[in-house]
Every structure is written in C-alpha cells, then in structure tokens.
Motif scaffolding. Structure first.
Motif, PDB file in Angstrom:
ATOM      1  N   ARG A  30      25.156 -61.122 -13.045  1.00 39.03           N
ATOM      2  CA  ARG A  30      24.781 -60.784 -12.942  1.00 39.03           C
ATOM      3  C   ARG A  30      23.099 -61.790 -13.001  1.00 39.03           C
ATOM      4  O   ARG A  30      21.961 -61.067 -13.256  1.00 39.03           O
ATOM      5  N   ASP A  34      18.961 -61.724 -11.543  1.00 37.98           N
ATOM      6  CA  ASP A  34      17.669 -60.864 -12.016  1.00 37.98           C
ATOM      7  C   ASP A  34      17.600 -60.218 -10.945  1.00 37.98           C
ATOM      8  O   ASP A  34      17.857 -60.865  -9.844  1.00 37.98           O
ATOM      9  N   GLU A  69      14.995 -57.686 -14.988  1.00 39.62           N
ATOM     10  CA  GLU A  69      16.144 -58.821 -15.461  1.00 39.62           C
ATOM     11  C   GLU A  69      17.606 -57.697 -16.005  1.00 39.62           C
ATOM     12  O   GLU A  69      17.084 -56.571 -16.495  1.00 39.62           O
ATOM     13  N   LEU A  70      18.591 -58.724 -16.236  1.00 41.10           N
ATOM     14  CA  LEU A  70      19.238 -57.638 -15.875  1.00 41.10           C
ATOM     15  C   LEU A  70      20.367 -58.081 -17.179  1.00 41.10           C
ATOM     16  O   LEU A  70      20.996 -59.193 -17.380  1.00 41.10           O
ATOM     17  N   ASP A  71      21.216 -57.258 -18.003  1.00 41.19           N
ATOM     18  CA  ASP A  71      21.919 -57.856 -19.137  1.00 41.19           C
ATOM     19  C   ASP A  71      22.887 -57.384 -19.189  1.00 41.19           C
ATOM     20  O   ASP A  71      23.961 -58.167 -20.444  1.00 41.19           O
ATOM     21  N   GLU A  72      23.308 -57.482 -18.115  1.00 42.56           N
ATOM     22  CA  GLU A  72      24.830 -57.667 -17.402  1.00 42.56           C
ATOM     23  C   GLU A  72      25.042 -59.597 -17.326  1.00 42.56           C
ATOM     24  O   GLU A  72      24.448 -60.014 -16.361  1.00 42.56           O
ATOM     25  N   PRO A  73      26.229 -59.948 -18.363  1.00 42.32           N
ATOM     26  CA  PRO A  73      26.174 -61.199 -17.748  1.00 42.32           C
ATOM     27  C   PRO A  73      26.634 -61.901 -16.434  1.00 42.32           C
ATOM     28  O   PRO A  73      27.713 -60.482 -15.406  1.00 42.32           O
TER      29      PRO A  73
END
Length: 140
Positions: free
Chosen positions: A95, A97, A89-93
């Motif tokens: 983007r 997963d 899971e990526l924490d960047e808005p």
C-alpha cells in the motif's frame, strides 16, 4: 502575501505551547464559519454547511489570544492560508503512503467580533527593544 479575513465562532478549547527551540508561544484553535444564501425559488434563507478552519498564532499575539479568546466567542481572524499537508505512512505491505491535504490560517491578527457580544479591552505594554550598532570596530 495574500491575507484574508475569516469571521467565525471559536469551536474548541484554545491550546498554547511554547517552542522548545525558541520559547515562542504557539496557539492553536479552530473556528466554525456559518453562512447562508437566499433561495429565490423558495423565497427563504438556506443555511450552508459549516466550514471549519484551523488557526495557528505565534508570539505575543498568541499569548494575548490565549488570555482573551474562549470557546463560543465570535472572532475575526486575519491571516494567510498556508499548506499544512502531511504524508501518513501505512504499515501495510503493497500500500502506498497517503498524502493528507489540509490548510490552516496563520493568523496576523485576531479580534473579538462585537456583533453579538461585548468586550473589555486592556492595553498591553509592549517591550521596546533598543537597537545598538553592533558593527565590528576596526582594530588599530
């Protein structure tokens, strides 16, 4: 079941854990598989890139592997390749997963190869479980 046998060199320290739920031993290690092919054009053997395989072993076999196998040993691992993929899971808005695709060998047997090394074998006493008929008895 689709079993294969992989021959390689143990490439990292073997780790053992025990399942919190069942207490079952779980061993993880990796093997480096090196191979080569004959190049007819040059008349020489050419090394292929090393292929790394992660291995997981369960139960009594895991305990024996942990007590026997060390880094640098040549081994034969027989087992099934299983999917060990996961989603990161990526924490960047904005983007998505990322799915990490990978496999590992779930070992059914691990043996020391005797091609370039010697081994001493020690038989381990296997506990025998006595079965009893536990079917409910009719109430009279």
């Amino acid at each position: 079941m689709n079993e294969n046998t992989f021959h390689g060199t143990v490439g990292r320290e073997i780790r053992i854990n025990h399942s919190q739920r069942t207490g079952t031993a779980v061993v993880n290690f990796s093997i480096a598989i090196n191979s080569r092919r004959f190049d007819k054009a040059s008349g020489q053997w050419v090394a292929r890139p090393t292929v790394w395989k992660d291995v997981v072993v369960f139960g009594a076999l895991a305990e024996n592997v942990y007590d026997t196998i060390t880094t640098g040993m040549h081994v034969a691992v027989t087992g099934e390749e299983v999917d060990d993929s996961y989603t990161k899971e990526l924490d960047e808005p904005g983007r998505d997963d990322v799915v990490i695709r990978r496999t590992k060998i779930e070992a059914r047997d691990v043996a020391v190869s005797l091609r370039g090394q010697k081994a001493q074998v020690e038989k381990v006493q296997v506990e025998k479980v006595q079965r009893t008929d536990t079917a409910p008895q009719p109430v009279g």
